[in-house]
Scaffold this active site. Structure first.
Site, PDB file in Angstrom:
ATOM      1  N   GLU A 141       0.825  -1.197   0.000  1.00 12.46           N
ATOM      2  CA  GLU A 141       0.000   0.000   0.000  1.00 12.46           C
ATOM      3  C   GLU A 141       0.860   1.248   0.000  1.00 12.46           C
ATOM      4  O   GLU A 141       1.924   1.289   0.609  1.00 12.46           O
ATOM      5  CB  GLU A 141      -0.879   0.050   1.257  1.00 12.46           C
ATOM      6  CG  GLU A 141      -1.956  -0.993   1.321  1.00 12.46           C
ATOM      7  CD  GLU A 141      -2.706  -0.920   2.643  1.00 12.46           C
ATOM      8  OE1 GLU A 141      -2.501   0.057   3.397  1.00 12.46           O
ATOM      9  OE2 GLU A 141      -3.469  -1.845   2.922  1.00 12.46           O
ATOM     10  N   CYS A 182       5.058  -7.284   8.094  1.00 11.04           N
ATOM     11  CA  CYS A 182       5.892  -6.673   9.134  1.00 11.04           C
ATOM     12  C   CYS A 182       6.096  -7.663  10.266  1.00 11.04           C
ATOM     13  O   CYS A 182       5.126  -8.197  10.809  1.00 11.04           O
ATOM     14  CB  CYS A 182       5.236  -5.398   9.660  1.00 11.04           C
ATOM     15  SG  CYS A 182       6.222  -4.548  10.905  1.00 11.04           S
ATOM     16  N   CYS A 224       3.059  -5.551  16.062  1.00 12.92           N
ATOM     17  CA  CYS A 224       2.360  -4.675  17.004  1.00 12.92           C
ATOM     18  C   CYS A 224       0.874  -5.049  17.009  1.00 12.92           C
ATOM     19  O   CYS A 224       0.264  -5.203  15.949  1.00 12.92           O
ATOM     20  CB  CYS A 224       2.542  -3.216  16.604  1.00 12.92           C
ATOM     21  SG  CYS A 224       4.267  -2.666  16.657  1.00 12.92           S
ATOM     22  N   GLY A 272       5.472  -2.264   7.340  1.00 15.00           N
ATOM     23  CA  GLY A 272       6.845  -2.671   7.610  1.00 15.00           C
ATOM     24  C   GLY A 272       7.563  -1.731   8.566  1.00 15.00           C
ATOM     25  O   GLY A 272       7.124  -0.613   8.823  1.00 15.00           O
ATOM     26  N   GLU A 273       8.668  -2.204   9.110  1.00 15.35           N
ATOM     27  CA  GLU A 273       9.543  -1.419   9.973  1.00 15.35           C
ATOM     28  C   GLU A 273      10.731  -0.946   9.137  1.00 15.35           C
ATOM     29  O   GLU A 273      11.559  -1.748   8.702  1.00 15.35           O
ATOM     30  CB  GLU A 273      10.026  -2.276  11.149  1.00 15.35           C
ATOM     31  CG  GLU A 273      11.246  -1.786  11.890  1.00 15.35           C
ATOM     32  CD  GLU A 273      11.111  -0.364  12.427  1.00 15.35           C
ATOM     33  OE1 GLU A 273      12.015   0.450  12.165  1.00 15.35           O
ATOM     34  OE2 GLU A 273      10.102  -0.072  13.104  1.00 15.35           O
ATOM     35  N   SER A 290       9.856   6.668  10.503  1.00 15.09           N
ATOM     36  CA  SER A 290       9.275   6.233  11.768  1.00 15.09           C
ATOM     37  C   SER A 290       9.771   4.831  12.116  1.00 15.09           C
ATOM     38  O   SER A 290       9.776   3.941  11.261  1.00 15.09           O
ATOM     39  CB  SER A 290       7.743   6.229  11.667  1.00 15.09           C
ATOM     40  OG  SER A 290       7.167   5.697  12.835  1.00 15.09           O
ATOM     41  N   SER A 349       7.703   5.500  17.309  1.00 17.47           N
ATOM     42  CA  SER A 349       6.379   4.962  17.613  1.00 17.47           C
ATOM     43  C   SER A 349       6.398   4.446  19.053  1.00 17.47           C
ATOM     44  O   SER A 349       6.741   3.296  19.305  1.00 17.47           O
ATOM     45  CB  SER A 349       6.022   3.838  16.641  1.00 17.47           C
ATOM     46  OG  SER A 349       5.888   4.333  15.323  1.00 17.47           O
ATOM     47  N   LEU A 350       6.032   5.315  19.974  1.00 19.87           N
ATOM     48  CA  LEU A 350       6.128   4.986  21.402  1.00 19.87           C
ATOM     49  C   LEU A 350       4.866   4.288  21.895  1.00 19.87           C
ATOM     50  O   LEU A 350       4.911   3.160  22.391  1.00 19.87           O
ATOM     51  CB  LEU A 350       6.397   6.273  22.194  1.00 19.87           C
ATOM     52  CG  LEU A 350       6.736   6.109  23.666  1.00 19.87           C
ATOM     53  CD1 LEU A 350       7.989   5.270  23.859  1.00 19.87           C
ATOM     54  CD2 LEU A 350       6.906   7.484  24.323  1.00 19.87           C
ATOM     55  N   HIS A 351       3.746   4.975  21.829  1.00 21.99           N
ATOM     56  CA  HIS A 351       2.412   4.420  22.056  1.00 21.99           C
ATOM     57  C   HIS A 351       2.132   3.914  23.473  1.00 21.99           C
ATOM     58  O   HIS A 351       1.083   3.316  23.717  1.00 21.99           O
ATOM     59  CB  HIS A 351       2.103   3.306  21.049  1.00 21.99           C
ATOM     60  CG  HIS A 351       2.287   3.682  19.626  1.00 21.99           C
ATOM     61  ND1 HIS A 351       1.856   4.885  19.106  1.00 21.99           N
ATOM     62  CD2 HIS A 351       2.897   3.033  18.591  1.00 21.99           C
ATOM     63  CE1 HIS A 351       2.173   4.957  17.818  1.00 21.99           C
ATOM     64  NE2 HIS A 351       2.810   3.859  17.489  1.00 21.99           N
ATOM     65  N   ASN A 396      -7.173   4.184  14.201  1.00 22.32           N
ATOM     66  CA  ASN A 396      -7.993   3.626  13.131  1.00 22.32           C
ATOM     67  C   ASN A 396      -8.310   2.182  13.482  1.00 22.32           C
ATOM     68  O   ASN A 396      -7.425   1.322  13.499  1.00 22.32           O
ATOM     69  CB  ASN A 396      -7.248   3.672  11.785  1.00 22.32           C
ATOM     70  CG  ASN A 396      -7.224   5.064  11.198  1.00 22.32           C
ATOM     71  OD1 ASN A 396      -8.233   5.747  11.191  1.00 22.32           O
ATOM     72  ND2 ASN A 396      -6.064   5.489  10.721  1.00 22.32           N
TER      73      ASN A 396
END
Length: 357
Positions: free
Chosen positions: A92, A112, A116, A170-171, A202, A225-227, A301
């Site tokens: 994508e 990926c 996560c 992906g990372e 990121s 990307s902490l989250h 999302n």
């Protein structure tokens, strides 16, 4: 004989190839102009190149476009395209119109392996890294799309990609060298001419690569990307935290800042009753206070196949951070009426998420 994609090469690499084959290295700049500025896909149309060079290029290189399988357009102008690669795998790419220009979110892997829990990309197993040319071709394809929509006036800011976020499937730091080559090509003054400060990478926290990236001393923006505000929550959401806990991650972030003198973005997706409570906001403020950075709060999302839901506390969380003296913004939502989540369109196409397209 299988041809190599011309999109694989930096201008320096192309110059070396030309010299090795007894051509003038200046022609590399002309080739870059034809491809990345004029968007030419036929070497024979590059009329300021010698006939011999055009024949050499035609015999040895390809300029293949990605195949557009599905295009979704949001009411807000966001475009998400599902592309097919040469080996039939799918990825994508997302175009997000901004006031300051056209921003594109690129994918760097097929699947990926970071897994996560909240991410649609993790629903599909990792298959492989994207090559440099496959990442570059995403930008080329989006420029072709924009050129068709807005015309050939290169002075029209709507007619070309101006900003890049490497935040798709992906990372990026799991495909480090190909991503760095991609950046070299799109940042090149003879190529897409996208400024370093208009490019953001990121990472979910691949600590050794954060340090390696820091040592390159580029002007590329870094987003983390902490989250989560503590290891207990982050371990549940992001398996990588077990290898590189928050303290280790922030140590690498401080190293990056000390080497580059660049500020970082902390991305924080707000998920209902998981990481969005007032105590989490206060804990996050204590965690990053004194670090040269800011928090990008992201409304979630939702993905049908997991239990996570969008937070109803976005404004409250934001106000707590501001009261604590933390720089923060709430990211504008893009494509809320289409398959907005990263990897969602591909996952549906692959039959992982229900309600197939």
């Amino acid at each position: 004989m299988e041809k190599n994609s011309i999109f694989s090469y930096t201008i320096e690499e192309l110059q070396n190839i030309l010299l090795e084959n007894n051509f003038n290295k200046f022609s590399a700049s002309q080739i870059f102009d034809w491809i990345y500025i004029k968007l030419e896909t036929d070497f024979n149309n590059m009329t300021n190149l010698s006939k011999e060079l055009r024949q050499f290029l035609t015999e040895n290189f390809s300029i293949n476009l990605l195949k557009d399988l599905v295009t979704e357009e949001s009411k807000d102008g966001t475009i998400k395209i599902l592309f097919m690669l040469d080996d039939k795998r799918t990825i994508e790419t997302v175009l997000m119109p901004q006031k300051y220009g056209q921003s594109v979110c690129v994918t760097t892997q097929v699947g990926c392996r970071m897994a996560c829990k909240f991410c649609a990309s993790g629903l599909i197993k990792t298959e492989r890294n994207l090559s440099t040319d496959e990442i570059v071709r995403q930008i080329f394809s989006m420029n072709v799309y924009l050129r068709k929509k807005y015309g050939d006036d290169l002075d029209n800011p709507r007619a070309r990609v101006s900003h890049i976020v490497v935040m798709g499937i992906g990372e990026p730091f799991d495909n480090f060298q190909n991503v760095m080559n991609f950046i070299d090509i799109i940042n090149c003054a003879k190529g897409f001419q996208i400024g370093a400060r208009h490019i953001t990478i990121s990472t979910c926290g691949v600590v050794p690569k954060i340090r390696e990236f820091a040592d390159l001393k580029t002007q590329i923006n870094l987003a983390i990307s902490l989250h989560a505000s503590n290891d207990e929550v982050r371990n549940q959401m992001m398996p990588i935290n077990k290898a590189f806990p928050i303290a280790v991650l922030l140590e690498a972030v401080r190293y990056y800042i000390s080497v580059t003198n660049r500020r970082v973005t902390f991305e924080y997706i707000l998920i209902d009753n998981v990481n969005d409570k007032p105590e989490h906001a206060n804990e996050l403020a204590r965690l990053i206070r004194g670090i040269n950075g800011y928090v990008n709060l992201i409304p979630y999302n939702e993905v049908e196949e997991n239990e996570y839901r969008k937070s109803t506390r976005v404004d409250e969380f934001f106000k707590i951070l501001k009261k604590q003296g933390i720089n923060a913004i709430v990211r504008k939502e893009f494509g809320s009426d289409i398959d907005a989540a990263c990897g969602q369109l591909r996952a549906k196409r692959e039959g992982v998420i229900k309600n197939e397209i």
